[in-house]
Design an enzyme around this catalytic site. Structure first.
Site, mmCIF file in Angstrom:
data_model
loop_
_atom_site.group_PDB
_atom_site.id
_atom_site.type_symbol
_atom_site.label_atom_id
_atom_site.label_comp_id
_atom_site.label_asym_id
_atom_site.label_seq_id
_atom_site.Cartn_x
_atom_site.Cartn_y
_atom_site.Cartn_z
ATOM 1 N N LYS A 216 14.134 25.051 -1.640
ATOM 2 C CA LYS A 216 14.128 23.787 -2.384
ATOM 3 C C LYS A 216 13.696 23.977 -3.831
ATOM 4 C CE LYS A 216 12.648 19.685 -3.846
ATOM 5 N NZ LYS A 216 11.702 19.445 -4.963
ATOM 6 N N PRO A 233 19.338 20.114 -4.068
ATOM 7 C CA PRO A 233 17.997 20.271 -3.489
ATOM 8 C C PRO A 233 17.724 19.219 -2.421
ATOM 9 C CG PRO A 233 17.930 20.214 -5.905
ATOM 10 C CD PRO A 233 19.299 19.793 -5.501
ATOM 11 N N ASP A 235 14.701 17.635 -0.436
ATOM 12 C CA ASP A 235 13.271 17.428 -0.229
ATOM 13 C C ASP A 235 13.104 16.375 0.870
ATOM 14 O OD1 ASP A 235 14.204 15.205 -1.571
ATOM 15 O OD2 ASP A 235 12.273 14.805 -2.489
#
Length: 277
Positions: A216, A233, A235
């Site tokens: 990430k 990414p 998260d």
DNA sequence: ACCCAGGAAATTC
DNA sequence: GAATTTCATGGG
């Protein structure tokens, strides 16, 4: 993008698809603060400026004409976000909705080392506290600029420090990660510029040589620091969004502009937490 | 007191 | 190897 000087700074006219709050206060950069009048003050590339939008003109106060390219690049003014938004809106109706919700988001082209460090700091952390830690890092170890603001410290400067030297940041277990990043970048063991053009998986592996950099943080560094806009990414927010809003879709389904799609979705999700109750 | 935050390393099973 | 715990710190 055409850049003109005016008394007090430089300006770019006829800028579309740029909203300062959506772009500077959406968790990709941690160095901008909104002023009462809606303009933003911040530091990038060792230059302290104030940015404002009037009608369709982007004003950069306290910037010199020789830095036109720096700011044009920083706000990614050459990329046609309107067209990209049209294109990726076809991928999924919820993505279309998210893009319509914040059409003024752009992907900043930040300094690679700064992006690397700030996203190392971001892990298991919240945006407000990240900003505080980044501020103390610059104040403690960055060059002091003429107006009293501070540049982001170089890898070379930080490579000479120990984790204990970073204790005043109150970044906890992330201190040693920052030192490892500084030493590997300054020593050439990790070559950030190589990651700009390398094969994507290879660029990821290069960054993940650093202790404290996983998938990430590597993806955020690639997206926000090296303008790898195919990076997506994931998260905690994106995990929730993928589960509830895009079931059965994978990051690679979002195409060559996946990173831009990711920012629309991330921002839309954060602004609508009730979707995930 | 408990939980979470733009995760990843260390440990345990 | 995959699942769980730990890692500092601050705010709700």
């Amino acid at each position: 993008m055409d850049c003109k000087e005016f008394y007090g700074g430089i300006k770019f006219e006829n800028v579309s698809d740029l909203d300062l709050r959506q772009t500077l206060d959406c968790g990709q950069s941690f160095r901008w603060n909104e002023n009462p009048d809606g303009s933003f003050s911040g530091v990038a590339f060792g230059k302290s400026v104030r940015a404002a939008i009037e009608e369709k003109t982007l004003l950069i106060y306290n910037a010199s004409p020789k830095d036109c390219k720096i700011w044009s690049d920083y706000f990614d003014l050459e990329l046609e976000y309107g067209k990209i938004r049209e294109q990726i809106s076809k991928i999924h109706p919820v993505l279309s909705e998210a893009a319509k919700y914040a059409p003024g988001i752009r992907i900043l082209r930040q300094e690679p080392y700064e992006a690397l460090c700030t996203f190392i700091i971001s892990q298991n952390n919240n945006i407000k506290r990240i900003k505080g830690i980044v501020h103390r890092l610059c104040e403690g170890f960055g060059d002091r600029l003429s107006d009293g603001e501070f540049a982001f410290p170089s890898a070379e400067r930080m490579a000479g420090l120990t984790a204990d030297d970073l204790a005043p940041l109150r970044a906890g277990f992330r201190n040693r990660y920052l030192i490892d990043a500084a030493q590997k970048v300054a020593g050439g063991e990790v070559q950030l510029e190589k990651c700009r053009t390398a094969d994507y998986e290879e660029a990821r592996r290069e960054l993940m040589k650093i202790t404290g950099v996983g998938v990430k943080v590597a993806d955020c560094t690639l997206l926000f620091g090296l303008h790898r806009i195919e990076a997506f990414p994931v998260d905690v927010w994106m995990k929730r969004a993928m589960d509830k809003l895009f079931p059965k879709m994978e990051p690679e389904d979002f195409g060559e502009y996946a990173g831009i799609a990711q920012q629309y979705i991330f921002h839309y999700s954060r602004m609508h937490p009730e979707l995930f109750d």
